[in-house]
Design a protein around this motif. Sequence first.
Motif, mmCIF file in Angstrom:
data_model
loop_
_atom_site.group_PDB
_atom_site.id
_atom_site.type_symbol
_atom_site.label_atom_id
_atom_site.label_comp_id
_atom_site.label_asym_id
_atom_site.label_seq_id
_atom_site.Cartn_x
_atom_site.Cartn_y
_atom_site.Cartn_z
ATOM 1 N N TRP A 1 28.205 69.663 -49.365
ATOM 2 C CA TRP A 1 29.537 70.023 -49.852
ATOM 3 C C TRP A 1 30.269 68.785 -50.350
ATOM 4 N N ASN A 2 31.307 69.049 -51.128
ATOM 5 C CA ASN A 2 32.148 67.984 -51.657
ATOM 6 C C ASN A 2 33.328 67.799 -50.713
ATOM 7 N N HIS A 3 33.374 66.656 -50.065
ATOM 8 C CA HIS A 3 34.388 66.422 -49.041
ATOM 9 C C HIS A 3 35.800 66.517 -49.622
ATOM 10 N N ALA A 4 36.014 65.911 -50.767
ATOM 11 C CA ALA A 4 37.349 65.918 -51.364
ATOM 12 C C ALA A 4 37.806 67.334 -51.711
ATOM 13 N N THR A 5 36.885 68.141 -52.201
ATOM 14 C CA THR A 5 37.221 69.532 -52.532
ATOM 15 C C THR A 5 37.637 70.295 -51.287
ATOM 16 N N LEU A 6 36.903 70.095 -50.181
ATOM 17 C CA LEU A 6 37.231 70.787 -48.939
ATOM 18 C C LEU A 6 38.547 70.303 -48.355
ATOM 19 N N VAL A 7 38.829 69.021 -48.488
ATOM 20 C CA VAL A 7 40.119 68.504 -48.021
ATOM 21 C C VAL A 7 41.259 69.168 -48.785
ATOM 22 N N GLY A 8 41.086 69.292 -50.101
ATOM 23 C CA GLY A 8 42.103 69.956 -50.907
ATOM 24 C C GLY A 8 42.275 71.411 -50.510
ATOM 25 N N LEU A 9 41.173 72.098 -50.235
ATOM 26 C CA LEU A 9 41.227 73.503 -49.820
ATOM 27 C C LEU A 9 41.894 73.632 -48.461
ATOM 28 N N GLU A 10 41.585 72.715 -47.563
ATOM 29 C CA GLU A 10 42.216 72.742 -46.240
ATOM 30 C C GLU A 10 43.726 72.586 -46.343
ATOM 31 N N GLN A 11 44.176 71.697 -47.209
ATOM 32 C CA GLN A 11 45.613 71.507 -47.392
ATOM 33 C C GLN A 11 46.262 72.735 -48.022
ATOM 34 N N GLU A 12 45.571 73.346 -48.963
ATOM 35 C CA GLU A 12 46.088 74.567 -49.583
ATOM 36 C C GLU A 12 46.218 75.680 -48.542
ATOM 37 N N CYS A 13 45.200 75.809 -47.703
ATOM 38 C CA CYS A 13 45.248 76.827 -46.648
ATOM 39 C C CYS A 13 46.366 76.543 -45.650
ATOM 40 N N LEU A 14 46.515 75.287 -45.289
ATOM 41 C CA LEU A 14 47.554 74.913 -44.325
ATOM 42 C C LEU A 14 48.935 75.310 -44.824
ATOM 43 N N HIS A 15 49.214 75.019 -46.062
ATOM 44 C CA HIS A 15 50.546 75.274 -46.603
ATOM 45 C C HIS A 15 50.780 76.744 -46.941
ATOM 46 N N ALA A 16 49.709 77.530 -46.984
ATOM 47 C CA ALA A 16 49.856 78.952 -47.314
ATOM 48 C C ALA A 16 50.002 79.836 -46.073
ATOM 49 N N ILE A 17 49.868 79.257 -44.883
ATOM 50 C CA ILE A 17 49.975 80.066 -43.662
ATOM 51 C C ILE A 17 51.367 80.689 -43.591
#
Length: 200
Positions: free
Chosen positions: A72-88
């Motif tokens: 996996w692409n670490h940077a892509t997953l970090v971005g997705l994690e941040q998107e998920c965090l802020h969408a809760i």
Amino acid sequence: MPNLIVFSDTKLKNRLDRLSCSRIVVFSACCAEKLLPAYARFAAKASLSSSQALLYRNALDSVWNCVSSKNWNHATLVGLEQECLHAIPSPEIAREYQEPYAEDAGAAATFALRALLTCDSMNALWAARRVYEALDNFVICTVAGVESDEHLILAHPLIQDELNFQDEDLTLLEAVTQDGETNLFTELRKKSVARSKSIF
């Protein structure tokens, strides 16, 4: 009367710490899958865009795909994690749309992503706790006469069933050989998705 299963942070953490990273991630993803329909219902009621409505579904799909491919692409997953965090959704917004467990669903999926990124077993523990606490709240809110009786709440079949599911998943993850991981991960994913349809 059989002994009740109790949710124990300490015991769960000790078991998770003995698992490999991929197995920790799978356990956390299984927990998140069970709550995901709560967010889907919230998204529909709140008329969210399709990208927002599918955010956590896509996030969990990414988790499963990464575990399967081990790439996996670490940077892509970090971005997705941040998107998920802020969408809760906030608890207030979730309750406004009568889907109080949408917050738990978003948080659990975010914890699964963090487990993948960090291999930290605490994220899997927190995902499991989100499921347990959601069910605890559901029983308190819907079953008459249990509000102040912790024993009755814990003994409710919804809670005991879930704690038993978590224990069974962990037992399988502890026992599986490396050669059997792929098949077990697939079976646990199917089991969790099926469980999500009747968890409440």
